[in-house]
Design a protein around this motif. Structure first.
Motif, short mmCIF file in Angstrom:
data_model
loop_
_atom_site.label_atom_id
_atom_site.label_comp_id
_atom_site.label_asym_id
_atom_site.label_seq_id
_atom_site.Cartn_x
_atom_site.Cartn_y
_atom_site.Cartn_z
N ALA A 58 0.83 -1.21 0.00
CA ALA A 58 0.00 0.00 0.00
C ALA A 58 0.86 1.26 0.00
CB ALA A 58 -0.92 -0.01 1.21
N LEU A 59 1.97 1.23 0.72
CA LEU A 59 2.88 2.38 0.74
C LEU A 59 3.47 2.64 -0.64
CD1 LEU A 59 4.94 1.87 4.04
CD2 LEU A 59 3.35 3.73 3.54
N ILE A 60 3.75 1.57 -1.35
CA ILE A 60 4.45 1.68 -2.63
C ILE A 60 3.49 1.85 -3.80
CG2 ILE A 60 6.00 0.41 -4.20
CD1 ILE A 60 7.15 -0.89 -1.60
N GLY A 61 2.26 1.34 -3.61
CA GLY A 61 1.28 1.45 -4.68
C GLY A 61 1.15 0.19 -5.52
N VAL A 62 1.46 -0.97 -4.91
CA VAL A 62 1.28 -2.25 -5.59
C VAL A 62 0.48 -3.17 -4.67
CG1 VAL A 62 3.43 -2.04 -6.89
CG2 VAL A 62 3.43 -3.24 -4.70
N THR A 63 -0.06 -4.23 -5.23
CA THR A 63 -0.82 -5.18 -4.42
C THR A 63 0.13 -6.07 -3.63
OG1 THR A 63 -0.87 -6.86 -6.16
CG2 THR A 63 -2.65 -5.22 -6.15
N SER A 64 -0.41 -6.71 -2.62
CA SER A 64 0.38 -7.64 -1.82
C SER A 64 0.94 -8.77 -2.67
CB SER A 64 -0.48 -8.21 -0.69
OG SER A 64 0.20 -9.22 0.01
N SER A 65 0.12 -9.29 -3.59
CA SER A 65 0.58 -10.39 -4.44
C SER A 65 1.67 -9.94 -5.40
CB SER A 65 -0.60 -10.98 -5.23
OG SER A 65 -1.21 -9.98 -6.04
N GLN A 66 1.56 -8.70 -5.91
CA GLN A 66 2.59 -8.17 -6.80
C GLN A 66 3.91 -8.00 -6.06
OE1 GLN A 66 2.44 -7.10 -10.44
NE2 GLN A 66 4.50 -7.66 -9.77
N LEU A 67 3.82 -7.50 -4.83
CA LEU A 67 5.01 -7.32 -4.01
C LEU A 67 5.72 -8.65 -3.79
CD1 LEU A 67 6.75 -5.51 -2.08
CD2 LEU A 67 5.17 -6.20 -0.27
N LYS A 68 4.95 -9.68 -3.42
CA LYS A 68 5.54 -10.99 -3.17
C LYS A 68 6.16 -11.57 -4.44
CE LYS A 68 2.36 -12.15 0.60
NZ LYS A 68 1.22 -13.02 1.02
N GLN A 69 5.48 -11.36 -5.57
CA GLN A 69 6.01 -11.85 -6.83
C GLN A 69 7.32 -11.16 -7.18
OE1 GLN A 69 3.26 -11.66 -10.10
NE2 GLN A 69 4.80 -12.16 -11.62
N ASP A 70 7.38 -9.84 -6.97
CA ASP A 70 8.61 -9.09 -7.24
C ASP A 70 9.76 -9.61 -6.38
OD1 ASP A 70 7.18 -7.59 -9.02
OD2 ASP A 70 7.19 -5.75 -7.82
N LEU A 71 9.49 -9.80 -5.10
CA LEU A 71 10.55 -10.22 -4.19
C LEU A 71 10.97 -11.66 -4.42
CD1 LEU A 71 9.41 -8.53 -0.85
CD2 LEU A 71 11.07 -7.72 -2.53
N SER A 72 10.12 -12.44 -5.09
CA SER A 72 10.49 -13.83 -5.38
C SER A 72 11.70 -13.89 -6.31
CB SER A 72 9.31 -14.58 -6.01
OG SER A 72 9.05 -14.11 -7.33
N TYR A 73 11.94 -12.83 -7.09
CA TYR A 73 13.08 -12.81 -7.99
C TYR A 73 14.40 -12.66 -7.24
CZ TYR A 73 9.95 -12.41 -11.98
OH TYR A 73 8.99 -12.64 -12.93
N ILE A 74 14.34 -12.22 -5.99
CA ILE A 74 15.58 -12.09 -5.22
C ILE A 74 15.61 -13.08 -4.06
CG2 ILE A 74 15.86 -9.68 -5.85
CD1 ILE A 74 14.87 -8.93 -3.05
N GLY A 75 14.76 -14.09 -4.13
CA GLY A 75 14.81 -15.14 -3.12
C GLY A 75 13.58 -15.22 -2.23
N GLY A 76 12.79 -14.14 -2.20
CA GLY A 76 11.58 -14.17 -1.39
C GLY A 76 11.87 -13.96 0.08
N PHE A 77 11.00 -13.24 0.74
CA PHE A 77 11.14 -12.95 2.16
C PHE A 77 9.77 -12.98 2.81
CE2 PHE A 77 15.13 -11.36 0.66
CZ PHE A 77 15.99 -11.54 1.73
N GLY A 78 9.77 -12.91 4.11
CA GLY A 78 8.51 -12.82 4.83
C GLY A 78 7.95 -14.18 5.17
N GLN A 79 7.11 -14.20 6.20
CA GLN A 79 6.46 -15.42 6.65
C GLN A 79 4.97 -15.15 6.79
OE1 GLN A 79 8.32 -16.76 10.25
NE2 GLN A 79 10.39 -16.52 9.45
N GLN A 80 4.18 -16.18 6.52
CA GLN A 80 2.74 -16.05 6.62
C GLN A 80 2.35 -15.61 8.03
OE1 GLN A 80 0.73 -16.57 3.99
NE2 GLN A 80 -1.09 -15.96 5.14
N GLY A 81 1.63 -14.51 8.11
CA GLY A 81 1.18 -14.01 9.40
C GLY A 81 2.25 -13.28 10.19
N TYR A 82 3.44 -13.17 9.63
CA TYR A 82 4.56 -12.53 10.34
C TYR A 82 5.03 -11.27 9.62
CZ TYR A 82 9.11 -12.13 12.67
OH TYR A 82 10.19 -11.68 13.38
N GLY A 83 4.97 -11.30 8.30
CA GLY A 83 5.40 -10.14 7.53
C GLY A 83 6.90 -10.13 7.28
N PHE A 84 7.41 -8.95 7.00
CA PHE A 84 8.82 -8.78 6.67
C PHE A 84 9.55 -8.07 7.81
CE2 PHE A 84 6.48 -8.54 2.65
CZ PHE A 84 7.12 -9.53 1.91
N ARG A 85 10.77 -8.51 8.06
CA ARG A 85 11.65 -7.75 8.94
C ARG A 85 12.26 -6.64 8.08
NH1 ARG A 85 13.06 -9.34 13.85
NH2 ARG A 85 14.98 -8.11 13.68
#
Length: 244
Positions: A58-85
């Protein structure tokens, strides 16, 4: 125009937004990574330790799924129900963007824009360091911009052959931009950041980022003009509505 008697260097094709870089990452994703990094830095400075994909998106202007897809190209981060450090993701993105390594830049064109770029401290904080500046104006050559002395552009080939430079920056008139860019490429530069209002024609292996300030301003002015037209049309239609 190419120099007389010189074979025209092949076109540097404008990247298709759907194209990929050498690592298979879509160009649009690569363009969003610096935006993610900037917001993560701001969150870290605010003391935020964790953030959900929905909140960051929401801060960046993309959907949650788009964000996760983008980050998957660099290995992916975050945990279900935990979010990102925040700090961990910031560090990873910094490494992916090469900010953990010193990047050396040279600039040709010591006018107002060139001086502003060289003096902008934000680049240094990100690891981008201007190491030399060149111009062809006799009144400018020998003057200082920051800690650097402006050198004659004729010294550019010798400098590039003597020192490692990662990126060449162009803030020159369109009439000389192609020639200066070719000189950079002929002497080892493989990435150019160009502010010249012209599309450079360079070999395909050369990475070029064009930043046409006038195009950006015209785009903004058009959007403003269009919005005003829409508002006037809406107002006109409202005044023409029959009274009830």
């Amino acid at each position: 125009m190419p120099r007389k008697g010189k074979k025209l260097i092949s076109d540097n094709v404008v990247p298709n937004p759907q194209s990929t870089d050498e690592q298979g990452m879509p160009l649009r994703v690569a363009q969003r990574l610096p935006v993610y990094l900037r917001h993560l830095r701001e969150l870290s400075e605010m003391g935020v330790e964790r953030i959900s994909s929905a909140e960051l998106g929401a801060l960046i202007g993309v959907t949650s799924s788009q964000l996760k897809q983008d980050l998957s190209y660099i290995g992916g981060f975050g945990q279900q129900g935990y979010g990102f450090r925040v700090d961990d993701l910031y560090e990873k993105l910094s490494q992916v963007l090469g900010l953990d390594q010193r990047c050396k830049l040279i600039l040709v064109g010591a006018g107002n824009l060139g001086k502003a770029l060289v003096n902008y401290d934000g680049f240094r904080r990100l690891g981008y360091h201007f190491v030399a500046i060149f111009d062809n104006d006799p009144a400018t050559i020998g003057s200082r911009v920051g800690v650097m002395e402006v050198q004659h552009v004729d010294e550019l080939p010798n400098y590039l052959r003597s020192y490692r430079v990662d990126i060449g920056v162009l803030t020159v008139p369109e009439t000389v931009a192609q020639e200066v860019a070719e000189t950079m490429v002929e002497n080892g530069i493989k990435a150019i950041w160009s502010f010249a209002p012209v599309q450079l024609r360079l070999p395909g292996h050369v990475l070029v980022e064009h930043l046409h300030l006038s195009d950006s301003l015209m785009s903004l002015a058009f959007r403003l003009h269009y919005r005003r037209q829409q508002e006037r049309q809406a107002k006109k239609e409202k005044t023409q509505e029959p009274a009830t």
